[in-house]
Design a protein around this motif. Sequence first.
Motif, short mmCIF file in Angstrom:
data_model
loop_
_atom_site.label_atom_id
_atom_site.label_comp_id
_atom_site.label_asym_id
_atom_site.label_seq_id
_atom_site.Cartn_x
_atom_site.Cartn_y
_atom_site.Cartn_z
N GLY A 131 -8.70 1.76 -8.86
CA GLY A 131 -9.41 1.22 -7.71
C GLY A 131 -8.45 0.82 -6.61
N PRO A 132 -8.98 0.39 -5.46
CA PRO A 132 -8.13 0.05 -4.32
C PRO A 132 -7.37 -1.26 -4.54
CG PRO A 132 -10.42 -0.48 -3.84
CD PRO A 132 -10.41 0.23 -5.17
N ILE A 133 -6.17 -1.32 -4.01
CA ILE A 133 -5.41 -2.57 -4.02
C ILE A 133 -6.22 -3.64 -3.30
CG2 ILE A 133 -3.27 -3.67 -3.26
CD1 ILE A 133 -2.00 -0.85 -3.19
N GLY A 134 -6.34 -4.80 -3.91
CA GLY A 134 -7.07 -5.90 -3.28
C GLY A 134 -8.52 -6.01 -3.68
N GLY A 135 -9.06 -4.99 -4.37
CA GLY A 135 -10.43 -5.07 -4.83
C GLY A 135 -11.38 -4.13 -4.12
N ASN A 136 -12.52 -3.86 -4.76
CA ASN A 136 -13.44 -2.83 -4.26
C ASN A 136 -14.61 -3.37 -3.45
OD1 ASN A 136 -14.85 -4.05 -6.28
ND2 ASN A 136 -15.11 -2.20 -7.56
N THR A 137 -14.54 -4.64 -3.05
CA THR A 137 -15.54 -5.18 -2.12
C THR A 137 -14.81 -5.85 -0.96
OG1 THR A 137 -15.67 -7.39 -3.13
CG2 THR A 137 -17.10 -5.66 -4.04
N GLN A 138 -15.52 -5.97 0.16
CA GLN A 138 -14.89 -6.59 1.32
C GLN A 138 -14.57 -8.05 1.06
OE1 GLN A 138 -13.90 -4.67 4.00
NE2 GLN A 138 -12.68 -6.53 4.31
N GLU A 139 -15.41 -8.71 0.26
CA GLU A 139 -15.15 -10.10 -0.08
C GLU A 139 -13.82 -10.24 -0.83
OE1 GLU A 139 -19.23 -9.49 0.91
OE2 GLU A 139 -17.99 -8.50 -0.62
N LYS A 140 -13.59 -9.36 -1.78
CA LYS A 140 -12.33 -9.38 -2.51
C LYS A 140 -11.15 -9.08 -1.59
CE LYS A 140 -14.31 -8.08 -6.99
NZ LYS A 140 -14.38 -7.03 -8.04
N GLN A 141 -11.34 -8.11 -0.70
CA GLN A 141 -10.28 -7.77 0.25
C GLN A 141 -9.93 -8.97 1.14
OE1 GLN A 141 -8.41 -4.88 0.90
NE2 GLN A 141 -9.20 -4.06 -1.02
N THR A 145 -4.29 -11.40 -1.74
CA THR A 145 -2.92 -11.55 -1.21
C THR A 145 -2.39 -10.21 -0.75
OG1 THR A 145 -2.53 -13.40 -2.71
CG2 THR A 145 -0.59 -12.34 -1.75
N TYR A 146 -2.61 -9.18 -1.56
CA TYR A 146 -2.21 -7.82 -1.21
C TYR A 146 -3.46 -6.99 -0.99
CZ TYR A 146 2.22 -9.50 -3.02
OH TYR A 146 3.35 -10.24 -3.24
N LYS A 147 -3.61 -6.51 0.23
CA LYS A 147 -4.83 -5.80 0.61
C LYS A 147 -4.62 -4.29 0.53
CE LYS A 147 -5.91 -9.64 3.69
NZ LYS A 147 -6.77 -10.36 2.72
N ILE A 148 -5.65 -3.57 0.86
CA ILE A 148 -5.68 -2.13 0.66
C ILE A 148 -4.57 -1.39 1.41
CG2 ILE A 148 -7.29 -1.69 2.56
CD1 ILE A 148 -8.64 0.39 0.71
N ASP A 149 -4.10 -1.94 2.51
CA ASP A 149 -3.10 -1.25 3.33
C ASP A 149 -1.67 -1.69 3.06
OD1 ASP A 149 -3.27 -3.79 4.35
OD2 ASP A 149 -3.46 -3.19 6.45
N VAL A 150 -1.45 -2.49 2.00
CA VAL A 150 -0.12 -3.04 1.77
C VAL A 150 0.92 -1.96 1.49
CG1 VAL A 150 -0.46 -3.43 -0.73
CG2 VAL A 150 1.14 -4.88 0.56
N ARG A 151 0.52 -0.85 0.89
CA ARG A 151 1.43 0.26 0.61
C ARG A 151 1.25 1.42 1.60
NH1 ARG A 151 5.10 -2.40 -2.26
NH2 ARG A 151 4.28 -3.24 -4.22
N TYR A 152 0.57 1.13 2.71
CA TYR A 152 0.29 2.18 3.69
C TYR A 152 0.87 1.77 5.05
CZ TYR A 152 -2.42 6.28 5.23
OH TYR A 152 -2.80 7.51 5.69
N ASN A 153 2.18 1.71 5.10
CA ASN A 153 2.88 1.44 6.35
C ASN A 153 2.90 2.74 7.16
OD1 ASN A 153 4.97 1.28 8.35
ND2 ASN A 153 5.90 -0.43 7.24
N LYS A 154 2.04 2.81 8.14
CA LYS A 154 1.84 4.08 8.83
C LYS A 154 3.10 4.55 9.55
CE LYS A 154 -2.12 6.39 10.85
NZ LYS A 154 -3.52 6.21 11.28
#
Length: 300
Positions: A131-141, A145-154
Amino acid sequence: MITNTPLRYPGGKSVMSSFFKEFITVNHMQDIIYVEPYAGGAGAALNLLFNDDVNKIIINDASIPVFSFWNSLINHSDEFMEIFESTDINLNEWYQQKNIFINRNQQFSIELGFATFFLNRCNRSGILSAGPIGGNTQEKQNIATYKIDVRYNKTLLRSKLKKIISRKTQIIVKNEDALNLLKQIDALPEHAKENYLLYLDPPYYIHGYELYLNSYTHQNHVELADFLTNMPIVKWILSYDNVQEICDLYNHFQLYRFNLAYSVQEKKQGRELLLHSKNTILPNSLAIKRSSKSIPLVPI
């Protein structure tokens, strides 16, 4: 550690790059075509290419999604980068990319290639089925502490992708069963085979089904061992998980053990095996250099 691969792989072998360079030197190899039949993130391959230690690399993966990423980046670079630039990194997008990955993973497409890349960067430990880093609901995101984009430094990823594209004339991408690829190489004229160096990092014997889209049965491992044993000209290095079943399959080779740190949700020490073709020698140091540390290769 800064790596050249844009993919995240538990147990990835970028750290082996300096060891491979020493291996090339002590075996007096030149004009090398370096092949990874189980490429995954192809971290070592890219390091060797960018350091001009090899002339060409062949990135092969039997997984259609992983192949789709590499084939899109190398052979459809403009289209891939357009998707990269226009895609936002958020949970809604994650669900869209997950849908592409699930429903369109039976044949190559640029969209599947990007979805594979997106999920690899946004999923826990880079595992495509996670599943996504940070959780699969917006509430969890929102509270993570670490959200879905933490490993996505564009910015960083853009740099890596463009660097690979700049060397794409020296990169061949294949979607072959690894053993079929070995048979193709072994069928080349003898003088051509001498320029090949293979690094094989097959699916782990014990935990392969957890980490790879294409895991192996015991018989697959047996067939690989039999073929490598009877391939006398092509030079190769092989790494595996250190388990008794693999030791038994390669008991007529000198085996070495070493430990690599990797992360699958939590940091672990991967107990690994290394062996090499009998027409090659290992560097005298018998160590894999990792930043300021040396990981010893211990004969078994």
